[in-house]
Write an enzyme that holds these catalytic residues in place. Structure first.
Site, PDB file in Angstrom:
ATOM      1  N   LYS A 225       0.711  -1.116  -0.150  1.00  0.00           N
ATOM      2  CA  LYS A 225      -0.030  -0.013   0.080  1.00  0.00           C
ATOM      3  C   LYS A 225       0.944   1.461  -0.134  1.00  0.00           C
ATOM      4  CE  LYS A 225      -1.430   1.399   4.653  1.00  0.00           C
ATOM      5  NZ  LYS A 225      -0.352   2.077   5.206  1.00  0.00           N
TER       6      LYS A 225
ATOM      7  N   HIS B 207       0.084  -5.945   5.086  1.00  0.00           N
ATOM      8  CA  HIS B 207       0.692  -6.706   6.247  1.00  0.00           C
ATOM      9  C   HIS B 207      -0.036  -7.018   7.321  1.00  0.00           C
ATOM     10  CE1 HIS B 207       0.868  -3.016   8.642  1.00  0.00           C
ATOM     11  NE2 HIS B 207       1.319  -3.710   9.665  1.00  0.00           N
TER      12      HIS B 207
ATOM     13  N   LYS C 161      -0.222 -11.225   9.946  1.00  0.00           N
ATOM     14  CA  LYS C 161      -0.372 -11.480  11.477  1.00  0.00           C
ATOM     15  C   LYS C 161      -0.977 -12.896  11.769  1.00  0.00           C
ATOM     16  CE  LYS C 161      -0.478  -6.515  12.463  1.00  0.00           C
ATOM     17  NZ  LYS C 161       0.633  -6.045  12.619  1.00  0.00           N
TER      18      LYS C 161
ATOM     19  N   GLU D  75      -2.774   2.942  18.637  1.00  0.00           N
ATOM     20  CA  GLU D  75      -1.327   3.013  18.664  1.00  0.00           C
ATOM     21  C   GLU D  75      -0.947   4.113  19.796  1.00  0.00           C
ATOM     22  OE1 GLU D  75       0.709   1.981  14.772  1.00  0.00           O
ATOM     23  OE2 GLU D  75      -1.049   3.480  14.381  1.00  0.00           O
TER      24      GLU D  75
ATOM     25  N   ASP E 133      -4.614   5.914   5.739  1.00  0.00           N
ATOM     26  CA  ASP E 133      -3.585   5.066   6.009  1.00  0.00           C
ATOM     27  C   ASP E 133      -4.047   3.756   6.574  1.00  0.00           C
ATOM     28  OD1 ASP E 133      -0.872   4.580   6.671  1.00  0.00           O
ATOM     29  OD2 ASP E 133      -0.927   5.364   8.614  1.00  0.00           O
TER      30      ASP E 133
ATOM     31  N   HIS F  57      -6.105  -2.028   6.254  1.00  0.00           N
ATOM     32  CA  HIS F  57      -5.911  -2.958   7.677  1.00  0.00           C
ATOM     33  C   HIS F  57      -7.242  -2.965   8.367  1.00  0.00           C
ATOM     34  CE1 HIS F  57      -2.033  -1.924   6.587  1.00  0.00           C
ATOM     35  NE2 HIS F  57      -1.700  -1.323   7.377  1.00  0.00           N
TER      36      HIS F  57
ATOM     37  N   LYS G 178      -3.449   7.466  16.404  1.00  0.00           N
ATOM     38  CA  LYS G 178      -2.041   7.680  17.017  1.00  0.00           C
ATOM     39  C   LYS G 178      -2.166   8.381  18.192  1.00  0.00           C
ATOM     40  CE  LYS G 178       0.003   6.452  12.860  1.00  0.00           C
ATOM     41  NZ  LYS G 178       0.569   5.252  12.679  1.00  0.00           N
TER      42      LYS G 178
HETATM   43  C1  BG6 Z   1       1.135   0.712   8.415  1.00  0.00           C
HETATM   44  C2  BG6 Z   1       0.793   2.512   8.669  1.00  0.00           C
HETATM   45  O1  BG6 Z   1       0.643   0.311   7.392  1.00  0.00           O
HETATM   46  O2  BG6 Z   1       0.557   0.195   9.533  1.00  0.00           O
HETATM   47  C3  BG6 Z   1       1.112   3.052  10.051  1.00  0.00           C
HETATM   48  O3  BG6 Z   1       1.128   3.107   7.558  1.00  0.00           O
HETATM   49  C4  BG6 Z   1       0.777   1.979  11.087  1.00  0.00           C
HETATM   50  O4  BG6 Z   1       0.744   4.207  10.102  1.00  0.00           O
HETATM   51  C5  BG6 Z   1       1.138   0.667  10.775  1.00  0.00           C
HETATM   52  O5  BG6 Z   1       1.366   2.589  12.256  1.00  0.00           O
HETATM   53  C6  BG6 Z   1       0.420  -0.286  11.886  1.00  0.00           C
HETATM   54  O6  BG6 Z   1       0.897  -1.546  11.684  1.00  0.00           O
HETATM   55  P1  BG6 Z   1       1.261  -2.520  12.976  1.00  0.00           P
HETATM   56  O7  BG6 Z   1       1.723  -4.009  12.410  1.00  0.00           O
HETATM   57  O8  BG6 Z   1       2.480  -1.961  13.865  1.00  0.00           O
HETATM   58  O9  BG6 Z   1       0.094  -2.738  13.926  1.00  0.00           O
END
Ligand code: BG6
Length: 492
Positions: free
Chosen positions: A153, A183, A187, A221, A240, A245, A341
């Site tokens: 992405k 990604h 997981k 986060e 984002d 996700h 965030k």
């Molecule tokens: C990314 C985003 O794709 O995923 C980030 O660009 C985010 O902003 C991250 O922090 C979160 O991924 P994970 O695996 O740390 O939960």
């Protein structure tokens, strides 16, 4: 495997460490060569040394990603010895001619079996031009073995650009040559949602609007935007995190059982969920931006004070949404999504709230929020599954108390250390696209959020910043869910 963006962060932090872990577990193909391409003036020796040094530090630090200690020399050497490098500009035809010559050389040395995975670890503006150039240099044809392209992405910035990108890629490649990585699907616990739902007779019969009141999906986060001010100013939390996700978590939770684990069977069911999502309207969405505050006792600055961020920025770092899935299974069951965030804890979870029992028997027992039935799929950290229900407190009186049954991954399984890209890379090489996004999925998810993206082009009505770092988000997010007589679960 050819990596464009060989000297970049993604290669160093995730792709090469994952290859190293695959090498450790003996999962790299017997004949394997790693070829780096980037515009800087490096060569194979420098590239190899840089990557090894970085990896060495990571391995020393340990954590869940590597077996702590020293680099395993055999596994690294296997990878290191296979590395070569082509220095060149991604926009110049001669880079691709040299890359082709290098691939031919490796082929003559019997290091290839005709199959090539092109990994585009580059800014998205290069996706189209690189694929175009690969095609022009005749490197995408599959007469002697497969040719696949991996991209990350963002798959576009809105519906229109996603469609344009897909059209661009599909001019030169067939859909089954394209592996779009999200990604989150690497997981373990995200993949486990399918096992939980479809490998047990217990949950599926109650997994619907008859028994489920609502679903809450949280990706919280504690980190801010780190060094990504420039990227984030052009992106914001909605783009984002949501159509990619969070929607993957929605799809895993809401999809119908596929007929098989065949990639297309699974992806078709997911795409159906996205298509059933009612377009999001601003009335069902809240945006927020963090101001200064404190997290874990440490003071942190506000978003507008971060590097490379406009001091009057109106970009959102928090989103909460109320989503409706218009199909037979989910009609009338809201999915509440939130991500942000600088929230008070790092937690990714899917929480399913079941409908109340008829309480006649317990008429005289106080019923409070604690007496709800929840199934909570904890994706990270502390991967596990928790079922909350009521039990009688020991003693002569009938007093109910909320208790929990807990399954923790770490109690049952010894997980091989992983950076999270191992399964994804392995699947690309195996040609299993189940965990990758198909063009129609990408477009359907943008389609659902597009009205909101358009509406949010207008500056927010609310004053930004509207939540302090370390708090659980803007007040309007509480109001969004309170409107329906519900409340968010606490973020810990
Ligand atoms: C990314 C985003 O794709 O995923 C980030 O660009 C985010 O902003 C991250 O922090 C979160 O991924 P994970 O695996 O740390 O939960």
């Amino acid at each position: 495997m050819v990596i464009f963006g060989a000297s970049g962060d993604l290669t160093k932090r995730l792709v090469v460490p994952a290859l190293y872990n695959l090498s450790r577990s003996g999962l790299l193909p017997e004949r394997f060569a790693l070829l780096g391409v980037d515009h800087n003036d490096a060569d194979a020796a420098k590239w190899r040394t840089d990557l090894r040094n970085f990896l060495e530090n990571q391995v020393k630090r340990g954590g869940g990603e590597f077996e702590a200690g020293e680099i395993d020399a055999t596994s690294w050497d296997r990878l290191g010895a296979s590395m070569s490098y082509v220095s060149g500009d991604f926009t110049q035809a001669d880079t691709f001619e040299r890359l082709k010559a290098q691939l031919e050389l490796l082929d003559r040395q019997n290091q290839l079996n005709g199959c090539v995975l092109f990994y585009l670890a580059v800014p998205d503006r290069f996706f189209g031009p690189i694929v175009d150039a690969l095609d022009r240099a005749q490197m995408t044809g599959e007469s002697r073995g497969w040719r696949r392209v991996v991209i990350e992405k963002p798959f576009g910035h809105d519906l229109e650009s996603a469609k344009a990108l897909n059209a661009d890629l599909l001019k030169h490649l067939r859909e089954n040559q394209i592996f779009r990585i999200d990604h989150f699907l690497g997981k373990e616990t995200v993949q486990n949602i399918m096992a939980l739902r479809f490998a047990n007779g217990l949950f599926e019969p109650i997994w619907n609007r008859d028994r489920i009141d609502h679903v809450q999906i949280t990706v919280a986060e504690t980190i801010g935007i780190e060094e990504r001010g420039r990227f984030y100013e052009a992106t914001g939390a909605l783009r984002d995190m949501v159509p990619n996700h969070l929607f993957q978590l929605v799809a895993m939770t809401a999809m119908e059982p596929p007929a098989s684990f065949d990639a297309d069977a699974v992806r078709t069911k997911k795409a159906e969920v996205f298509r059933a999502v009612q377009s999001l309207s601003p009335a069902d969405a809240v945006r927020g931006q963090y101001g200064a505050g404190s997290i874990g006792g440490e003071s942190v600055r506000g978003y507008r004070e971060e590097d490379n961020v406009n001091s009057r920025s109106r970009v959102e770092t928090y989103v909460a949404l109320r989503l409706c899935i218009d199909n037979w299974r989910w009609a009338g069951v809201p999915f509440y999504l939130r991500t942000g965030k600088r929230l008070p804890g790092r937690s990714t979870e899917v929480a399913i709230r079941f409908k109340d029992a008829p309480y006649m028997l317990f008429r005289d027992t106080p019923v409070d929020a604690l007496h709800d039935n929840w199934l909570i799929l904890q994706i990270q950290p502390d991967e596990g599954i928790r079922l909350r229900f009521s039990a009688k407190r020991p003693g002569p009186e009938m007093i109910l108390e909320s208790v929990a049954m807990d399954f923790r991954y770490s109690d049952w399984f010894k997980q091989a250390p992983a950076v999270g890209y191992e399964t994804l890379l392995y699947d690309c090489m195996e040609g299993d696209a189940t965990l990758f996004q198909r063009a129609d999925q990408v477009e359907a998810s943008w389609q659902a959020v597009d009205p909101l993206i358009k509406a949010w082009k207008a500056p927010p009505q609310e004053e930004f910043p509207n939540y302090a770092a370390g708090s659980s988000g803007p007040r309007a997010a509480e109001e969004l869910i309170a409107r329906d007589g519900r409340a968010w679960r606490a973020i810990r």
